[in-house]
Scaffold this active site. Structure first.
Site, mmCIF file in Angstrom:
data_model
loop_
_atom_site.group_PDB
_atom_site.id
_atom_site.type_symbol
_atom_site.label_atom_id
_atom_site.label_comp_id
_atom_site.label_asym_id
_atom_site.label_seq_id
_atom_site.Cartn_x
_atom_site.Cartn_y
_atom_site.Cartn_z
ATOM 1 N N SER A 29 20.067 38.264 74.912
ATOM 2 C CA SER A 29 19.533 38.705 76.207
ATOM 3 C C SER A 29 18.655 37.603 76.769
ATOM 4 O O SER A 29 18.108 36.796 76.014
ATOM 5 C CB SER A 29 18.691 39.975 76.028
ATOM 6 N N TYR B 224 12.169 44.818 71.677
ATOM 7 C CA TYR B 224 13.474 44.350 72.160
ATOM 8 C C TYR B 224 13.481 42.831 72.286
ATOM 9 O O TYR B 224 14.417 42.162 71.838
ATOM 10 C CB TYR B 224 13.771 44.990 73.518
ATOM 11 N N LYS C 127 15.967 40.299 70.129
ATOM 12 C CA LYS C 127 16.985 39.462 70.754
ATOM 13 C C LYS C 127 16.718 37.973 70.499
ATOM 14 O O LYS C 127 17.669 37.182 70.377
ATOM 15 C CB LYS C 127 17.060 39.754 72.246
#
Length: 258
Positions: A148, A163, A167
Site C-alpha cells: 500500500s 495497517y 504494509k
C-alpha cells in the site's frame, strides 16, 4: 515474440487471495481477460464462488473458488494443493488479502493490532512461503504481494498505525524473498495502491466523510478506479516483467510524491 505477446497470460495458472471482491476481484478480472486460469481465494467461499462464476462466464477461462484462512498454515498448504491439482500447476501467486482497522494508537487493543498484523503480514508470509516452495520445485514463478502507499506515508486524518506498519513489513518481506530466490527462478514484487474507489469504500459510512479530504490532497483530485490496477497486475504476472523483482510498484496518482 512481441511485447504484446509477452503480456499475454495464456496458459498461466494464478491464484489471488482476497479475490472475491474489491481490488482483488477487479485485478482477477484483468488477469482472466489476459488469458489466465484463476483460483479466487477468500475466507468467504460463497462470495468467492460467485466471483469465480462471473469471471468464468465473462472470459471463458477456468476459474475456481477456494476457501482459505491465510493466517492458518494448514489452510494455506491445503490451498496450494487444491489449486495446483485443480488448475494443473501454479505460475503466479497474488497475495492480496488484507484488512484495516482505524483506531487511535493509544486506544488500539493488542487483539486489534494482532489481527491486522496477522492477516496483512503473517498471512502474506505464509502464502508467499507456500507458493514459493512449490515454485522452487517446479521451475519458478512470480509472486505479487499487495502492499500500500501506506507503507510509505502516514495517512491522514484516519489513525491506522497497525495497517501502515503491516504494509511496510510486506514490502521488506517481499524484498527479502526476492533476494533469496533471485537465482532460483522466483520473482517477488509488491504493488502499492493509493486510495481506490471500491464499492466498499464508497459505501462505508465510516469512510464517506474522509473521501473529500483524500481527494483534496490527491494531485489528480480523485481516487483511483479499481480497473486502473489491472494493467500493473497483468504486467507483474506476465513474462514482460521478467527482469522485475524486489521492486515496489506505486499506483497512487502521485499521492506519495508530495
Amino acid at each position: 515474440m512481441t511485447v504484446m505477446d509477452n503480456l499475454r497470460l495464456d496458459g498461466k495458472k494464478i491464484y489471488i487471495t482476497g479475490g472475491a471482491q474489491g481490488l482483488g476481484k477487479s485485478m482477477a478480472e484483468g488477469l482472466a481477460q489476459a488469458g489466465a486460469d484463476l483460483a479466487i481465494v477468500d475466507i468467504n467461499l460463497e462470495k468467492a464462488q460467485a466471483t469465480a462464476d462471473e469471471i468464468a462466464a465473462d472470459t471463458g477461462r477456468k476459474v475456481i473458488a477456494v476457501k482459505a484462512d491465510v493466517t492458518n498454515p494448514d489452510d494455506v498448504d491445503q490451498m496450494i494443493e487444491t489449486i495446483t491439482t485443480e488448475l494443473g500447476g501454479l505460475d503466479v501467486a497474488f497475495n492480496n488479502a488484507g484488512i484495516v482497522i482505524n483506531t487511535p494508537a493509544e486506544e488500539t487493543s493488542f487483539e486489534e493490532w494482532s489481527k491486522v498484523i496477522n492477516i496483512n503480514l503473517n498471512g502474506t508470509f505464509l502464502t508467499s512461503q507456500a507458493a514459493g516452495k512449490y515454485m522452487l520445485e517446479h521451475g519458478g514463478g512470480s509472486i505479487i504481494n499487495t502492499a500500500s502507499m501506506s507503507a510509505h506515508i502516514v495517512n491522514r486524518p484516519q489513525p491506522q498505525a497497525s495497517y501502515n506498519a503491516s504494509k511496510a513489513g510486506v514490502i521488506q518481506l517481499s524484498k527479502s524473498l526476492a533476494i533469496e530466490w533471485a537465482k532460483k527462478g522466483v520473482r517477488v514484487n509488491t504493488l502499492s495502491p493509493g486510495y481506490m474507489a471500491t464499492d466498499l469504500t464508497l459505501n462505508s459510512e465510516e469512510l464517506k466523510p474522509l473521501i473529500d479530504i483524500w481527494n483534496d490532497w490527491a494531485p489528480l483530485g480523485r481516487m483511483g478506479k479499481p480497473e486502473e490496477l489491472q494493467g500493473i497486475a497483468v504486467y507483474l504476472a506476465s513474462d514482460a516483467s521478467s527482469f522485475a523483482t524486489g521492486a515496489d510498484f506505486g499506483i497512487d496518482g502521485a499521492f506519495t510524491a508530495w
